[in-house]
Write an enzyme that holds these catalytic residues in place. Sequence first.
Site, PDB file in Angstrom:
ATOM      1  N   GLY A  36       0.842  -1.207   0.000  1.00  0.00           N
ATOM      2  CA  GLY A  36       0.000   0.000   0.000  1.00  0.00           C
ATOM      3  C   GLY A  36       0.869   1.245   0.000  1.00  0.00           C
ATOM      4  CG  HIS A  37       3.285   2.136   3.425  1.00  0.00           C
ATOM      5  ND1 HIS A  37       3.461   1.038   4.237  1.00  0.00           N
ATOM      6  CD2 HIS A  37       2.594   3.036   4.165  1.00  0.00           C
ATOM      7  CE1 HIS A  37       2.908   1.261   5.419  1.00  0.00           C
ATOM      8  NE2 HIS A  37       2.368   2.468   5.406  1.00  0.00           N
TER       9      HIS A  37
END
Length: 286
Positions: A36-37
């Site tokens: 996600g990051h």
Amino acid sequence: MDLVRRVSMMQEIVREKAGKGRKVAFVPTMGALHDGHLSLVRRARELGDFVIVSAFVNPMQFGPNEDFDTYPRDLARDQDLCIQEGVDYLFAPSREDMYRPDHHTYVEVEGLSSLLEGATRPGHFRGVATVVLKLLNVVRPHFAVFGQKDAQQVAVIKRMVRDLNVPVELIVEPTVREDDGLALSSRNAHLDPEDRRAAPVLYRALERARALVEEEGVREAARVDAAVREVLGTEPRARIDYVAIVDPDEFVPLERVDENTLIALAAWLGETRLIDNVLVTPRRVG
Ligand code: AMP
């Protein structure tokens, strides 16, 4: 890729390297990086001439009984991932360098910060707004990239940037999920195998809401809310904290689902509190 541990060093680097028409894209995180990051990092790469990622577990946004001490931390792995992703600087300041013992200045986005996540976690958004403004002041990016996963955080930061005329362009990226729908989160590491198996119920509940609104044309928020709770109720391990049907900027509850309505929820699985959300737009009839 350089690891930068000091605020003063980060400021010096930015002073030297930015400017001359070069744009900085910034991704603030609490570390324990996951895909996600990394999707935010990839977007940042497209946007900026150089990319700064911060990894700072911000004590100010944790309540006294929350998981600050046990929050996952793995700077060596974060560093490797940043190298792989072509990040220019990983900024990981110490707590002492970010907050002097006599730190007494806070950013409070009133109203929004006391709803939903803010109601369950008093002081959380004051900590978020304060650290994000501090980080933006240190890094002075053209672009700052955030995840839709933390929808209320996005609303709080947008409001802060608008109200305080912060010179940055905010970019919001969609939530990255596991194959079974569970939104990636550093906190997923705390789920025991049974809770991990149960956790995708959050996304199933949100998908049910999306189907009701976007395929079946349901507009009554109460019906959507009941359907979400019904799906969550099929998983005895999940304890609902809240289900909310709100507009994504003000977070005021809606009676009717409108264009761009946020359906957000929080639930406990064991000792771990997970949040998730989807944006929906009603099917046009006729
Ligand atoms: P955190 O490290 O949890 O503070 O998150 C740092 C940034 O990554 C925030 O802007 C989050 O919204 C974003 N983020 C966290 N999880 C996800 C995800 N599953 N998909 C996309 N962005 C995410």
